[in-house]
Design a protein around this motif. Structure first.
Motif, PDB file in Angstrom:
ATOM      1  N   GLY A  50      35.303  56.182  37.415  1.00 42.33           N
ATOM      2  CA  GLY A  50      34.939  55.130  38.355  1.00 42.33           C
ATOM      3  C   GLY A  50      33.433  54.968  38.564  1.00 42.33           C
ATOM      4  O   GLY A  50      33.011  54.325  39.521  1.00 42.33           O
ATOM      5  N   TRP A  92      36.910  49.248  31.219  1.00 40.75           N
ATOM      6  CA  TRP A  92      36.816  49.829  32.563  1.00 40.75           C
ATOM      7  C   TRP A  92      38.177  50.361  33.014  1.00 40.75           C
ATOM      8  O   TRP A  92      38.305  51.472  33.491  1.00 40.75           O
ATOM      9  CB  TRP A  92      36.299  48.762  33.533  1.00 40.75           C
ATOM     10  N   GLN A  93      39.205  49.533  32.803  1.00 42.20           N
ATOM     11  CA  GLN A  93      40.549  49.908  33.259  1.00 42.20           C
ATOM     12  C   GLN A  93      41.125  51.091  32.506  1.00 42.20           C
ATOM     13  O   GLN A  93      41.809  51.922  33.076  1.00 42.20           O
ATOM     14  CB  GLN A  93      41.512  48.732  33.049  1.00 42.20           C
TER      15      GLN A  93
ATOM     16  N   GLN B  78      41.410  51.109  38.109  1.00 43.02           N
ATOM     17  CA  GLN B  78      41.367  51.892  36.879  1.00 43.02           C
ATOM     18  C   GLN B  78      42.635  52.698  36.722  1.00 43.02           C
ATOM     19  O   GLN B  78      43.242  53.122  37.700  1.00 43.02           O
ATOM     20  CB  GLN B  78      40.170  52.842  36.907  1.00 43.02           C
TER      21      GLN B  78
END
Lengths: 217, 284
Positions: A50, A92-93, B78
């Protein structure tokens, strides 16, 4: 768009995929050293936790290369930027999925970009002239490409040289598939040859390329 | 050097180059998910295609692109590292049960008239029928949920999460279930069958590789066998490549045996031939 020259730093970039490209000096990080391939992995690992700052650095490293590849397939700049944006968000994910034991971070990200580019080009074939400029010799040298570092330029030559070791027919099939975004069936149809022949050419061509590029098999 | 077939090697190369169409790619990805050797081959080929990708000249993005991407990060969840199941779930498209047409329709065969209700079996006939399921010893490997996820996730989970058919969408959902279990078995003739099941979802999916094609008047039949009851769970056929993903009809209950027989294309109320494979699932 504004054309921006890279702030090429020869002493800092040590490998071909060092990504010593800073198309937007105004948003470059304080870190004067361009990321190396290992840094791409390190950045991606931090992104998985993150870390937005790491993502910012990763963007600087990979976005121009992604856009270069995607635009080579798609041609249209605006659409290519849309695709790159999607891919970056996917990076990013899914950063936690990247496994450094299974390949390079740069390859992982460019594979995603290539996949999205061909998805897009196949869904909008009519909007694009699919018959032009698909070969390695035509790899974008457009007016607004970022100036290459010596390393990227050397790498390009290396791939060009490796491609030259393929037979003409193998090279044609590989280029139509990878850069043109054509499926193996479409390639067979375009060249008016059996599908089995296309499969063999793709396989033999890619194996040769892998050998010439010294990628472990 | 390799136990991979020439066809698999060719398909791997086309896949690495992005030269498969969506259906071909989806099929290959299922085979890929089951073969670590094939995964290694694709990874190695991808390093070569990655260099083709890296050889294009970099292009400067518009100045606004970075801002736009950065601004979306906070709102873009995420995927967590540990919980691979949740990763799949987060991506898997929701499946509309209404889309779940009978298996034989999905497989492209003639729709059968009606699926008969389970018929309780008793006496001699039942014993005889039951014996069929165990006459052929099968190698069965059952795995816990975590292993299922590893089994399918690996480096290729991203491919599985963009399934192209309803069967594959269901597979992605079942794989993502916290209680997902996989059991694999060899099928006579060298094919493999893997059953992925989830008691909490009440669903199971068979993944076949190398299954022989049948004549036009035959179909593969799936059966749920619980105690004395054998319930039909759908018909399907396979294409020339022998790869297929088939969601079983009816509710999956842990401890059930899943069997496959060859039946007339119109189906049979009960198995009329010896099973080509039977997979025993563990009781909850």
């Amino acid at each position: 768009m504004t054309r921006v020259l890279s702030d090429y730093a020869p002493e800092a970039a040590t490998t071909w995929n060092a990504g010593a490209v800073h198309p937007e000096p105004e948003v470059a990080t304080d870190d004067a050293t361009p990321p190396t391939a290992d840094e791409a992995t390190a950045l991606l690992t931090r992104v998985a936790t993150g870390d937005q700052r790491a993502f910012s650095d990763l963007y600087d490293l990979i976005a121009p290369r992604m856009l270069g590849l995607v635009r080579h397939v798609l041609k249209d700049h605006a659409q290519s930027e849309e695709v790159v944006q999607e891919v970056l968000l996917e990076v990013w994910q899914t950063a936690s999925r990247f496994d450094p034991n299974k390949g390079k971070a740069v390859t992982w990200m460019l594979t995603m970009a290539h996949r999205r580019a061909i998805d897009r080009v196949r869904s909008a074939q009519a909007s694009r002239d699919r018959d032009t400029k698909i070969g390695i010799r035509d790899l974008g040298r457009d007016v607004d490409t970022v100036s290459e570092t010596v390393e990227i330029s050397i790498e390009h030559k290396r791939v060009e040289k490796a491609m030259a070791r393929l037979s003409d027919l193998q090279r044609q099939a590989v280029e139509l598939a990878y850069y043109g975004g054509y499926t193996q069936s479409e390639v067979a149809e375009m060249l008016n040859i059996p599908l089995g022949t296309v499969k063999t050419r793709l396989r033999d061509g890619l194996i040769r390329l892998r050998t010439e590029l010294g990628v472990a098999s | 050097m390799s136990s991979l077939s020439n066809e698999q090697l060719e398909t791997a190369a086309a896949y690495a180059l992005g030269a498969l169409d969506a259906d071909e790619a989806a099929e290959f990805e299922l085979v890929l998910a089951l073969s670590p050797e094939l995964q290694r081959e694709v990874e190695s080929l991808r390093e070569a295609t990655g260099m083709l990708g890296a050889a294009t000249a970099p292009v400067a993005p518009s100045p606004g692109l970075k801002q736009s991407v950065m601004a979306q990060l906070a709102a873009t969840p995420q995927l967590p590292r540990e919980d691979a199941g949740a990763q799949l779930a987060a991506h898997a498209a929701p499946v509309d049960p209404a889309q779940l047409a009978p298996a034989h329709t999905l497989a492209g065969a003639e729709p059968a008239t009606e699926i008969p209700a389970p018929i309780p079996m008793s006496g001699l006939a039942a014993d005889k029928a039951r014996m069929r399921w165990f006459a052929r010893p099968a190698t069965i490997v059952a795995a816990a949920a975590a292993a299922v996820v590893l089994f399918f996730a690996g480096a290729f989970a991203a491919d599985l999460v963009r399934p192209s058919s309803v069967n594959q969408q269901v597979l992605a959902q079942v794989v993502a279930a916290p209680d997902a279990t996989v059991a694999s078995s060899e099928v006579a003739g060298g094919a493999t069958a893997s059953l992925v099941s989830s008691e909490s979802l009440g669903l199971s999916v068979m993944v076949f590789d190398g299954l022989a094609t049948l004549s036009d008047d035959e179909a593969y039949a799936l059966w749920y066998i619980t105690g004395d009851q054998i319930s039909p769970a759908g018909l399907f056929t396979v294409d020339a490549d022998g790869q297929t993903v088939q969601v079983l009809e009816g509710e999956f209950v842990a401890g059930t045996i899943v069997g496959v027989t060859v039946e007339p294309a119109s189906g049979s109320p009960q198995p009329t031939s010896d099973p080509i494979v039977a997979i025993v699932t563990e009781s909850a």
